[in-house]
Scaffold this motif. Sequence first.
Motif, PDB file in Angstrom:
ATOM      1  N   SER A 160      -3.495 -13.990  31.776  1.00 24.07           N
ATOM      2  CA  SER A 160      -3.765 -12.179  31.951  1.00 24.07           C
ATOM      3  C   SER A 160      -2.325 -11.782  31.362  1.00 24.07           C
ATOM      4  CB  SER A 160      -3.927 -11.446  33.559  1.00 24.07           C
ATOM      5  OG  SER A 160      -3.339 -11.595  34.253  1.00 24.07           O
ATOM      6  N   GLY A 161      -0.906 -12.172  31.654  1.00 33.21           N
ATOM      7  CA  GLY A 161       0.521 -11.651  31.260  1.00 33.21           C
ATOM      8  C   GLY A 161       0.323 -11.634  29.681  1.00 33.21           C
ATOM      9  N   ASP A 162       0.274 -12.985  29.502  1.00 35.63           N
ATOM     10  CA  ASP A 162      -0.283 -12.908  28.255  1.00 35.63           C
ATOM     11  C   ASP A 162      -1.057 -12.455  27.461  1.00 35.63           C
ATOM     12  OD1 ASP A 162       2.000 -15.357  28.859  1.00 35.63           O
ATOM     13  OD2 ASP A 162       0.341 -16.603  28.414  1.00 35.63           O
ATOM     14  N   VAL A 163      -2.164 -12.654  27.478  1.00 32.86           N
ATOM     15  CA  VAL A 163      -3.432 -11.615  26.989  1.00 32.86           C
ATOM     16  C   VAL A 163      -3.058 -10.669  27.035  1.00 32.86           C
ATOM     17  CG1 VAL A 163      -5.554 -11.126  27.168  1.00 32.86           C
ATOM     18  CG2 VAL A 163      -5.079 -13.063  27.025  1.00 32.86           C
ATOM     19  N   ALA A 166       0.061  -9.117  23.902  1.00 27.54           N
ATOM     20  CA  ALA A 166      -0.538  -9.734  22.777  1.00 27.54           C
ATOM     21  C   ALA A 166      -1.142  -8.262  22.809  1.00 27.54           C
ATOM     22  CB  ALA A 166      -1.005 -10.962  22.623  1.00 27.54           C
ATOM     23  N   MET A 167      -1.896  -7.712  23.479  1.00 22.94           N
ATOM     24  CA  MET A 167      -2.855  -7.309  23.542  1.00 22.94           C
ATOM     25  C   MET A 167      -2.887  -5.214  23.040  1.00 22.94           C
ATOM     26  SD  MET A 167      -6.301  -7.929  25.951  1.00 22.94           S
ATOM     27  CE  MET A 167      -7.579  -5.351  24.753  1.00 22.94           C
ATOM     28  N   ALA A 168      -1.664  -5.579  23.268  1.00 25.37           N
ATOM     29  CA  ALA A 168      -0.004  -4.347  23.941  1.00 25.37           C
ATOM     30  C   ALA A 168      -0.405  -4.330  22.310  1.00 25.37           C
ATOM     31  CB  ALA A 168       0.010  -4.344  24.556  1.00 25.37           C
ATOM     32  N   GLU A 169       0.346  -5.602  21.562  1.00 19.54           N
ATOM     33  CA  GLU A 169       0.565  -4.911  20.331  1.00 19.54           C
ATOM     34  C   GLU A 169      -0.707  -4.513  19.238  1.00 19.54           C
ATOM     35  OE1 GLU A 169       3.309  -4.828  18.932  1.00 19.54           O
ATOM     36  OE2 GLU A 169       4.822  -5.890  20.902  1.00 19.54           O
ATOM     37  N   THR A 170      -1.032  -4.897  19.341  1.00 20.10           N
ATOM     38  CA  THR A 170      -3.061  -5.453  18.852  1.00 20.10           C
ATOM     39  C   THR A 170      -3.400  -3.373  18.839  1.00 20.10           C
ATOM     40  OG1 THR A 170      -4.000  -7.241  18.975  1.00 20.10           O
ATOM     41  CG2 THR A 170      -5.030  -4.887  18.533  1.00 20.10           C
ATOM     42  N   GLY A 171      -3.101  -2.804  19.979  1.00 19.28           N
ATOM     43  CA  GLY A 171      -3.770  -1.732  20.437  1.00 19.28           C
ATOM     44  C   GLY A 171      -3.011  -1.024  20.239  1.00 19.28           C
ATOM     45  N   ALA A 172      -1.408  -0.981  19.789  1.00 19.88           N
ATOM     46  CA  ALA A 172      -0.810  -0.173  19.426  1.00 19.88           C
ATOM     47  C   ALA A 172      -1.420   0.671  18.000  1.00 19.88           C
ATOM     48  CB  ALA A 172       0.858  -0.537  19.487  1.00 19.88           C
ATOM     49  N   GLU A 173      -2.260   0.001  17.211  1.00 18.50           N
ATOM     50  CA  GLU A 173      -2.239  -0.149  15.168  1.00 18.50           C
ATOM     51  C   GLU A 173      -3.649   0.704  15.934  1.00 18.50           C
ATOM     52  OE1 GLU A 173      -0.349  -0.743  12.975  1.00 18.50           O
ATOM     53  OE2 GLU A 173       1.286  -1.674  14.754  1.00 18.50           O
ATOM     54  N   VAL A 174      -3.925   0.524  16.636  1.00 25.82           N
ATOM     55  CA  VAL A 174      -5.844   0.646  17.209  1.00 25.82           C
ATOM     56  C   VAL A 174      -5.533   2.123  17.577  1.00 25.82           C
ATOM     57  CG1 VAL A 174      -8.189   0.292  18.335  1.00 25.82           C
ATOM     58  CG2 VAL A 174      -6.865  -1.133  17.577  1.00 25.82           C
ATOM     59  N   THR A 226      -1.733 -14.495  37.246  1.00 25.36           N
ATOM     60  CA  THR A 226      -0.621 -14.158  36.960  1.00 25.36           C
ATOM     61  C   THR A 226       0.115 -12.898  35.693  1.00 25.36           C
ATOM     62  OG1 THR A 226      -0.555 -16.798  37.429  1.00 25.36           O
ATOM     63  CG2 THR A 226       0.831 -16.514  35.559  1.00 25.36           C
ATOM     64  N   PRO A 227       1.226 -12.756  35.881  1.00 22.23           N
ATOM     65  CA  PRO A 227       1.771 -12.857  36.881  1.00 22.23           C
ATOM     66  C   PRO A 227       1.368 -12.296  38.578  1.00 22.23           C
ATOM     67  CG  PRO A 227       2.394 -12.005  35.264  1.00 22.23           C
ATOM     68  CD  PRO A 227       1.110 -12.379  35.048  1.00 22.23           C
ATOM     69  N   GLU A 228       0.705 -11.142  37.804  1.00 27.71           N
ATOM     70  CA  GLU A 228       0.476 -10.626  39.472  1.00 27.71           C
ATOM     71  C   GLU A 228      -1.196 -10.554  39.612  1.00 27.71           C
ATOM     72  OE1 GLU A 228       2.735  -9.196  41.382  1.00 27.71           O
ATOM     73  OE2 GLU A 228       4.777  -9.872  39.681  1.00 27.71           O
ATOM     74  N   PRO A 229      -1.217 -10.762  41.717  1.00 25.97           N
ATOM     75  CA  PRO A 229      -0.191 -11.010  41.966  1.00 25.97           C
ATOM     76  C   PRO A 229       0.636 -12.617  42.483  1.00 25.97           C
ATOM     77  CG  PRO A 229      -2.459 -10.610  43.066  1.00 25.97           C
ATOM     78  CD  PRO A 229      -2.531 -10.364  41.600  1.00 25.97           C
ATOM     79  N   GLY A 230      -0.263 -13.078  41.917  1.00 19.45           N
ATOM     80  CA  GLY A 230       0.704 -14.869  41.779  1.00 19.45           C
ATOM     81  C   GLY A 230      -0.041 -15.367  42.260  1.00 19.45           C
ATOM     82  N   ALA A 231      -0.821 -16.411  41.431  1.00 17.67           N
ATOM     83  CA  ALA A 231      -2.592 -17.551  42.222  1.00 17.67           C
ATOM     84  C   ALA A 231      -0.746 -18.674  43.284  1.00 17.67           C
ATOM     85  CB  ALA A 231      -2.301 -18.465  41.072  1.00 17.67           C
TER      86      ALA A 231
END
Length: 311
Positions: A160-163, A166-174, A226-231
């Motif tokens: 989820s941290g990876d996703v 990446a989505m934060a960058e995509t979302g900024a353009e939206v 991952t990373p929160e709360p951590g498996a």
Amino acid sequence: MRLVVAGSPAAAVPTLRRLAASDHEIVAVLTRPATPQGRKRVLTPTPVAQVAAELGVPVFEASRVDETVTAQIAALEPDLGVIVAYGALLRRPALDTPRLGWVNLHFSALPAYRGAAPVQRAVMAGDTETAATVFQLVEALDAGPVYASEPFTIDPDATSGDVLAAMAETGAEVVARVVDDLAAGTAVATEQTGDVTLAPKPTIDDAHVRFDEPALSVHARIRGVTPEPGAFAHLGETRVKLLRSAVRPGGTASSAPHLAPGALGLVDGQLLVGTADVPLVLTEVQPAGKKAMDAAAWARGLGPLDGKVLA
């Protein structure tokens, strides 16, 4: 336009930077107060506050938007508020303070996964698609009409941290496109349709991995928390964080070695753990009190694995 940007974590930083580089003016940033961080509990501003200081933008730190904060925002006469993971709800009259109200970047295809943890819940569910959605903020939770939604494919091994990164960058353009459209008077919002699902923050109980589920479900849970709360799982009395996993290539019930749920085995240099169907590969772990390490190397240090079970 004159913008107020509200956000706190790193996921809000790309939007702040993107809007700062636009033709619009950010007149203030609203963020959560600094909190103690690290072993030494050093009082640390939010990632958004740190970037706002770098950009020379005035910062309001507040855990809730009360009358005082609302008056401070109103004094700036903003045209629009933009909010990304601020961490607190906005109520009227704060919602009505900017001339055009507030738009919110949400990391799901609304109305799916309304709430605080849309990415985590989507990954935990094993979803392969989601979206970065910009909508008009209303008092009801993530219920406002949608201006734009950009589809996003979830990599099968991404956490989820990876996703979210990446989505934060995509979302900024939206967000930038919607802000431009609002400035031009061409933005159109459409009411949400479809089934509503909720996305509460995962709990410690959610993070406790159960190996009596199918391998894909276990893999999705590890990735989602991952990373929160951590498996994590327990090996005897030792708590072990499970940082990365992978589905074994060609791992069918007939070709994979048999391992009981939670049982460990080293095969072809990989650490396998049994699930309800086929074994899952553990690639990175962190035993209590130690640094993150290669899972197979950790397992080799345990000695014979017969009888060793994660639970």
